[in-house]
Design a protein around this motif. Structure first.
Motif, PDB file in Angstrom:
ATOM      1  N   SER A 172      28.178 -17.989  24.311  1.00 59.36           N
ATOM      2  CA  SER A 172      28.498 -18.050  22.886  1.00 59.36           C
ATOM      3  C   SER A 172      27.236 -18.346  22.076  1.00 59.36           C
ATOM      4  CB  SER A 172      29.552 -19.137  22.613  1.00 59.36           C
ATOM      5  OG  SER A 172      28.997 -20.426  22.797  1.00 59.36           O
ATOM      6  N   HIS A 173      27.396 -18.335  20.761  1.00 59.86           N
ATOM      7  CA  HIS A 173      26.344 -18.746  19.814  1.00 59.86           C
ATOM      8  C   HIS A 173      25.146 -17.805  19.827  1.00 59.86           C
ATOM      9  CE1 HIS A 173      24.124 -21.537  17.234  1.00 59.86           C
ATOM     10  NE2 HIS A 173      25.229 -22.268  17.146  1.00 59.86           N
ATOM     11  N   LEU A 174      25.346 -16.543  20.174  1.00 60.91           N
ATOM     12  CA  LEU A 174      24.267 -15.561  20.102  1.00 60.91           C
ATOM     13  C   LEU A 174      23.872 -15.353  18.644  1.00 60.91           C
ATOM     14  CD1 LEU A 174      25.831 -12.971  22.566  1.00 60.91           C
ATOM     15  CD2 LEU A 174      23.872 -14.468  23.061  1.00 60.91           C
ATOM     16  N   LYS A 175      22.579 -15.393  18.369  1.00 63.39           N
ATOM     17  CA  LYS A 175      22.114 -15.205  17.000  1.00 63.39           C
ATOM     18  C   LYS A 175      22.299 -13.743  16.579  1.00 63.39           C
ATOM     19  CE  LYS A 175      20.507 -19.319  15.919  1.00 63.39           C
ATOM     20  NZ  LYS A 175      21.031 -20.113  14.781  1.00 63.39           N
ATOM     21  N   PRO A 176      22.837 -13.508  15.372  1.00 64.80           N
ATOM     22  CA  PRO A 176      23.021 -12.126  14.911  1.00 64.80           C
ATOM     23  C   PRO A 176      21.706 -11.351  14.928  1.00 64.80           C
ATOM     24  CG  PRO A 176      24.167 -13.666  13.464  1.00 64.80           C
ATOM     25  CD  PRO A 176      23.330 -14.489  14.395  1.00 64.80           C
ATOM     26  N   GLY A 177      21.800 -10.111  15.383  1.00 69.24           N
ATOM     27  CA  GLY A 177      20.627  -9.243  15.424  1.00 69.24           C
ATOM     28  C   GLY A 177      19.867  -9.287  16.730  1.00 69.24           C
ATOM     29  N   VAL A 178      20.045 -10.342  17.515  1.00 73.42           N
ATOM     30  CA  VAL A 178      19.333 -10.446  18.796  1.00 73.42           C
ATOM     31  C   VAL A 178      20.294 -10.654  19.961  1.00 73.42           C
ATOM     32  CG1 VAL A 178      17.143 -11.238  17.830  1.00 73.42           C
ATOM     33  CG2 VAL A 178      18.907 -12.909  18.413  1.00 73.42           C
ATOM     34  N   GLY A 179      21.595 -10.546  19.698  1.00 74.29           N
ATOM     35  CA  GLY A 179      22.583 -10.779  20.746  1.00 74.29           C
ATOM     36  C   GLY A 179      22.411  -9.844  21.926  1.00 74.29           C
ATOM     37  N   GLU A 180      22.182  -8.545  21.661  1.00 70.52           N
ATOM     38  CA  GLU A 180      22.024  -7.596  22.761  1.00 70.52           C
ATOM     39  C   GLU A 180      20.781  -7.911  23.581  1.00 70.52           C
ATOM     40  OE1 GLU A 180      22.181  -3.583  21.457  1.00 70.52           O
ATOM     41  OE2 GLU A 180      24.250  -3.721  20.704  1.00 70.52           O
ATOM     42  N   ARG A 181      19.720  -8.315  22.901  1.00 72.88           N
ATOM     43  CA  ARG A 181      18.483  -8.673  23.599  1.00 72.88           C
ATOM     44  C   ARG A 181      18.715  -9.891  24.492  1.00 72.88           C
ATOM     45  NH1 ARG A 181      13.953  -7.258  26.105  1.00 72.88           N
ATOM     46  NH2 ARG A 181      12.257  -8.751  25.854  1.00 72.88           N
ATOM     47  N   ARG A 207      28.890 -13.610  31.029  1.00 74.13           N
ATOM     48  CA  ARG A 207      29.289 -12.507  30.158  1.00 74.13           C
ATOM     49  C   ARG A 207      29.330 -13.017  28.722  1.00 74.13           C
ATOM     50  NH1 ARG A 207      34.274 -13.370  28.289  1.00 74.13           N
ATOM     51  NH2 ARG A 207      34.561 -11.224  27.637  1.00 74.13           N
ATOM     52  N   ALA A 208      29.232 -12.113  27.777  1.00 77.98           N
ATOM     53  CA  ALA A 208      29.291 -12.504  26.377  1.00 77.98           C
ATOM     54  C   ALA A 208      30.733 -12.800  25.975  1.00 77.98           C
ATOM     55  CB  ALA A 208      28.723 -11.402  25.494  1.00 77.98           C
ATOM     56  N   LEU A 209      30.933 -13.926  25.306  1.00 77.16           N
ATOM     57  CA  LEU A 209      32.233 -14.231  24.751  1.00 77.16           C
ATOM     58  C   LEU A 209      32.520 -13.275  23.595  1.00 77.16           C
ATOM     59  CD1 LEU A 209      34.398 -16.436  25.290  1.00 77.16           C
ATOM     60  CD2 LEU A 209      33.396 -17.758  23.443  1.00 77.16           C
ATOM     61  N   VAL A 210      33.776 -12.896  23.426  1.00 77.63           N
ATOM     62  CA  VAL A 210      34.142 -11.874  22.437  1.00 77.63           C
ATOM     63  C   VAL A 210      35.087 -12.464  21.394  1.00 77.63           C
ATOM     64  CG1 VAL A 210      35.261  -9.630  22.091  1.00 77.63           C
ATOM     65  CG2 VAL A 210      33.855 -10.037  24.115  1.00 77.63           C
ATOM     66  N   HIS A 211      34.792 -12.197  20.156  1.00 75.12           N
ATOM     67  CA  HIS A 211      35.646 -12.622  19.059  1.00 75.12           C
ATOM     68  C   HIS A 211      37.067 -12.091  19.272  1.00 75.12           C
ATOM     69  CE1 HIS A 211      37.480 -11.979  15.014  1.00 75.12           C
ATOM     70  NE2 HIS A 211      36.945 -13.166  14.759  1.00 75.12           N
ATOM     71  N   GLY A 212      38.061 -12.997  19.197  1.00 75.08           N
ATOM     72  CA  GLY A 212      39.457 -12.602  19.308  1.00 75.08           C
ATOM     73  C   GLY A 212      40.039 -12.680  20.705  1.00 75.08           C
ATOM     74  N   GLU A 213      39.213 -12.854  21.739  1.00 76.34           N
ATOM     75  CA  GLU A 213      39.777 -12.906  23.092  1.00 76.34           C
ATOM     76  C   GLU A 213      40.460 -14.249  23.342  1.00 76.34           C
ATOM     77  OE1 GLU A 213      37.368 -13.082  26.712  1.00 76.34           O
ATOM     78  OE2 GLU A 213      35.594 -13.230  25.399  1.00 76.34           O
TER      79      GLU A 213
END
Length: 255
Positions: free
Chosen positions: A221-230, A245-251
């Motif tokens: 969680s808490h991935l900064k916008p714009g650099v999450g994929e990196r 794995r990346a946490l997903v909004h709404g799951e």
């Protein structure tokens, strides 16, 4: 128990970029970031308990509006749990009649819309058979992680934290741990910033995961916008036993 991800982003910017907030069952919030604002009014009114990992804005942003919106609809106050230091910060800097009214005194101190309850590291609260325990964390302000225990499964939410051996020790003591939600706010190119701000980056996360002996699913969680994929691409190079794995909004996570 179930946890719904209302927000898991390290910032805003886009329809799914909501800051940290998780709805547990229908009546508990873990942190109270901007994602809480997507709940319908009746769902907001059903929230009885708000557990705060720390007092930074992205984790508390929705508390003032939540209390203001539903206070008159409820028969008893919304209870906000935090360390004594977190509560002091909220009283001094948010609910101070300057930034926002003091809802611990509205409509009066005998029947307020809001109450604060201190919680300390190691303390467990029982909410109808659901246990919530504050665990140690290390951030730029006093902070905790949380262990949720349904009796048949466990979930740990790290909050914002640096690499912290006492937290790892507490995680390893969770024999029924199914889910670990852990922040990774910065890429490895920002390692110095991660250290200074007491956040994780992929290399620091890897060091933490290497020391974890239990076997939860790890959610980032808490991935900064714009650099999450990196950030997630760097995490994907980790060759340890656990597979983040990346946490997903709404799951929704069940435990």
């Amino acid at each position: 128990m179930k946890l719904e991800v209302l927000g898991c982003s390290g910032g805003i910017g886009g329809r799914t970029a909501r800051t940290t907030s998780f709805l547990v069952d229908d009546d508990i919030l873990l942190d109270c970031g901007t994602g809480v604002g997507d709940l319908e009014l009746d769902a907001l009114a059903a929230v009885d308990h708000v557990f705060l990992s720390h007092a930074h804005m992205d984790h508390i942003a929705a508390i003032p509006l939540l209390v203001d919106s539903v206070g008159e609809m409820r028969r008893f106050p919304v209870t906000v749990y935090g360390t004594p230091e977190t509560i002091r910060i909220l009283r001094s800097h948010i609910f101070n009649w300057l930034i926002w009214p003091d809802f611990t005194a509205i409509p009066n101190r005998h029947r307020p819309f809001l109450r604060f309850q201190p919680i300390r590291v190691g303390e467990t609260l029982d909410l109808g058979g659901r246990a919530v325990t504050a665990l140690p964390a290390h951030h730029t302000v006093p902070a905790v992680a949380f262990l949720l225990d349904s009796g048949s499964g466990q979930l740990v939410y790290s909050g914002d934290t640096a690499y912290h051996p006492p937290l790892i020790e507490a995680i390893n003591a969770c024999a029924q741990l199914r889910h670990l939600i852990v922040e990774t706010a910065f890429s490895d190119e920002q390692h110095g910033l991660a250290l200074a701000s007491r956040h994780l980056c992929p290399s620091l996360l890897a060091a933490m995961l290497d020391d974890i002996e239990v076997s939860p699913q790890v959610h980032i969680s808490h991935l900064k916008p714009g650099v999450g994929e990196r950030i997630m691409a760097q995490i994907a190079t980790y060759r340890g036993r656990l597979r983040p794995r990346a946490l997903v909004h709404g799951e929704v996570l069940q435990f």
